[in-house]
Every structure is written in C-alpha cells, then in structure tokens.
Design a protein around this motif. Sequence first.
Motif, PDB file in Angstrom:
ATOM      1  N   UNK B 116     -13.245  35.613 -47.430  1.00 12.70           N
ATOM      2  CA  UNK B 116     -12.226  36.860 -47.588  1.00 12.70           C
ATOM      3  C   UNK B 116     -11.438  35.802 -48.816  1.00 12.70           C
ATOM      4  N   UNK B 117     -10.981  36.823 -49.444  1.00 15.52           N
ATOM      5  CA  UNK B 117      -9.642  36.388 -50.578  1.00 15.52           C
ATOM      6  C   UNK B 117      -8.472  36.775 -50.146  1.00 15.52           C
ATOM      7  N   UNK B 118      -7.437  36.204 -49.594  1.00 10.05           N
ATOM      8  CA  UNK B 118      -6.058  36.885 -49.162  1.00 10.05           C
ATOM      9  C   UNK B 118      -5.103  36.230 -50.423  1.00 10.05           C
ATOM     10  N   UNK B 119      -4.140  36.852 -50.787  1.00  9.66           N
ATOM     11  CA  UNK B 119      -3.165  36.801 -52.089  1.00  9.66           C
ATOM     12  C   UNK B 119      -1.910  37.041 -51.383  1.00  9.66           C
ATOM     13  N   UNK B 120      -1.119  36.037 -51.174  1.00  9.28           N
ATOM     14  CA  UNK B 120       0.168  36.265 -50.567  1.00  9.28           C
ATOM     15  C   UNK B 120       1.370  36.298 -51.796  1.00  9.28           C
ATOM     16  N   UNK B 121       2.401  36.786 -51.389  1.00  7.77           N
ATOM     17  CA  UNK B 121       3.503  36.784 -52.496  1.00  7.77           C
ATOM     18  C   UNK B 121       4.727  36.087 -51.835  1.00  7.77           C
ATOM     19  N   UNK B 122       5.521  35.334 -52.334  1.00  8.79           N
ATOM     20  CA  UNK B 122       6.674  34.670 -51.721  1.00  8.79           C
ATOM     21  C   UNK B 122       7.604  35.560 -51.726  1.00  8.79           C
ATOM     22  N   UNK B 126       9.742  34.406 -46.085  1.00  6.37           N
ATOM     23  CA  UNK B 126       8.198  33.767 -46.017  1.00  6.37           C
ATOM     24  C   UNK B 126       7.287  34.441 -46.951  1.00  6.37           C
ATOM     25  N   UNK B 127       5.972  34.245 -46.630  1.00 14.01           N
ATOM     26  CA  UNK B 127       4.988  34.774 -47.432  1.00 14.01           C
ATOM     27  C   UNK B 127       4.492  36.074 -47.065  1.00 14.01           C
ATOM     28  N   UNK B 128       4.164  36.958 -47.651  1.00 15.97           N
ATOM     29  CA  UNK B 128       3.642  38.368 -47.460  1.00 15.97           C
ATOM     30  C   UNK B 128       2.501  38.413 -48.092  1.00 15.97           C
ATOM     31  N   UNK B 129       1.421  39.278 -47.154  1.00 17.70           N
ATOM     32  CA  UNK B 129       0.086  39.503 -47.540  1.00 17.70           C
ATOM     33  C   UNK B 129      -0.043  40.691 -48.562  1.00 17.70           C
TER      34      UNK B 129
END
Lengths: 145, 145
Positions: B116-122, B126-129
């Motif tokens: 899996x590659x999961x990219x989160x945004x600040x 918190x950080x969101x997917x």
Amino acid sequence: MTERSQLAQDLAEVEQVNGEFYAAFERGDLDAMTEIWLDDPNTLCIHPGAEPLRGAASITRSWALIMANVPYIQFFLTDVQVTVHEDVASVTCTENVLTATEQTAQDSFTGAKAIATNVFVRTEDTWRLWIHHASPVISVEHDED
Amino acid sequence: MTERSQLAQDLAEVEQVNGEFYAAFERGDLDAMTEIWLDDPNTLCIHPGAEPLRGAASITRSWALIMANVPYIQFFLTDVQVTVHEDVASVTCTENVLTATEQTAQDSFTGAKAIATNVFVRTEDTWRLWIHHASPVISVEHDED
C-alpha cells in the motif's frame, strides 16, 4: 496571475510531466527517465505486482532492466486525473499498454491494463516524480450509479 | 521546537494515523474510517486489483460494502516507511492480511499480502488520508545486492 489561472497552469504542467514519464519509457530513454524523478532517497517506485523500490539507485536500475527487456512498449493513457495540493500533485491514470518482446512474432502484440498513481513534487523549475505506484487491474468495478 | 524534532513528531503522527486507518478497518468502524479521510472531492482510493474511486461518497460506500462482507480481518504491517514532504506525507507498507468470511470454517483463515501507498495531508488538527493505493503482490523482487 489569478489563483484560478495558476491552478490551471499547474494542472497542465503536471499532466505534461506525467506524459513525459511515459514517453521516456516508450523511447527506452534512461537519462530522461532518471531526470524526471526527484533526486531524493525517499522516492518510491512500485512496478505492477512487485515490491516497493526506494531511492534513485534502485529505481534507475529497475528501469534499466525493464527497458533492456522490453524492446517495444506503447502507452495509451485514459482516465487521467490530476490534483494539485500546494506543492504536491497526484495523477491517476489507466495505463493501457501494448508490448512486444524479442519472442513475440512480428505484428503480434500483447495488451495489458494497469492503474497508476503518480505523485509529483514542485521543484524550482518543474515537477519531479516522487512516487510511482502501478498495479494490475484484476476486477473491474463499475461505479456509475 | 527544532527542525529535527518537528520532523520526528510529524513522522510519529503520520505513522499513528496510518495505524488508525487499519484499526478502523479491522473494527469495521465506518465512522472512524470516514473521519480519517480528507473531506475533498479529489481523495483517491484504489482497492487491490480494482479501478480507482474518487471522492468521499464513492470511497465511503466501498468501505461500507467491504466491511459488510468481511466479518474478520486483521493486518500485520511490515516494512512501514514514512516520508514527510512539507504538508504531505507518504507511507508505504506491506499489508499482511488475515481474513475470515462467513463461509470460512471456524479457526480457518486466509492469508494475503498487498503493498500500500498511503498519502496523508496535514490539516489544522491532524493528518488526513488523501490517497490509498493498495495492490496485490504477484512477483517478489529481491533487491539486496
């Protein structure tokens, strides 16, 4: 420049660099391919069905191997979607792939389909590839209700 | 806070949220799962072997369907690698999955492996997917020379 036209320009630039990535692959141009990637130990490349590779050395080596073993490859990209989030952009697309190998008879090609997520990072002069994750499509989910 | 300790904190936070994503899936907790995703029409979810889904509505529906059909699932994450690039973070991990279905005999489980590659945004709190791309592993490439 207005915010809207800046976004339009970003989207166009990212789509262009994404196209250059596939063009470099098609031409078997390892220098161009290497140039497209961000020069960072945390770059990530997942070829279809394969384990992740990290960093320029591993990734470049994998492209050299692939290019040496694929005398002909052509990509028809469909469903290209580009998103820009500040200095990071994501592209998803369906890679409709046509390949021929040394073993393939003349005028005979193999077709395949993969889904790719490409994440680009804005640098001073252009966008560079940070993550390439391509995966085979097994089931087709229709989501058009 | 020094730059180094800020980075260490970011990495720890992202790894934590990444863990919460899998924990929500394991518990079949659709509310928690929905909360973890960025509320944005450009969020992207690619389940193993499937076509891309975009936006909260499609993605939430897919999780509801999956959770309804998977009474038991457990993830053992290995090779977790977190990278932070300003306000975007990427996680790659190997998902070692243990599942049981209604049809499975008691004490009988199926194992599977995905990348899996999961990219989160600040975000503010918190950080969101932003992107989840999971793909089946077909060939195993060893790259330890």
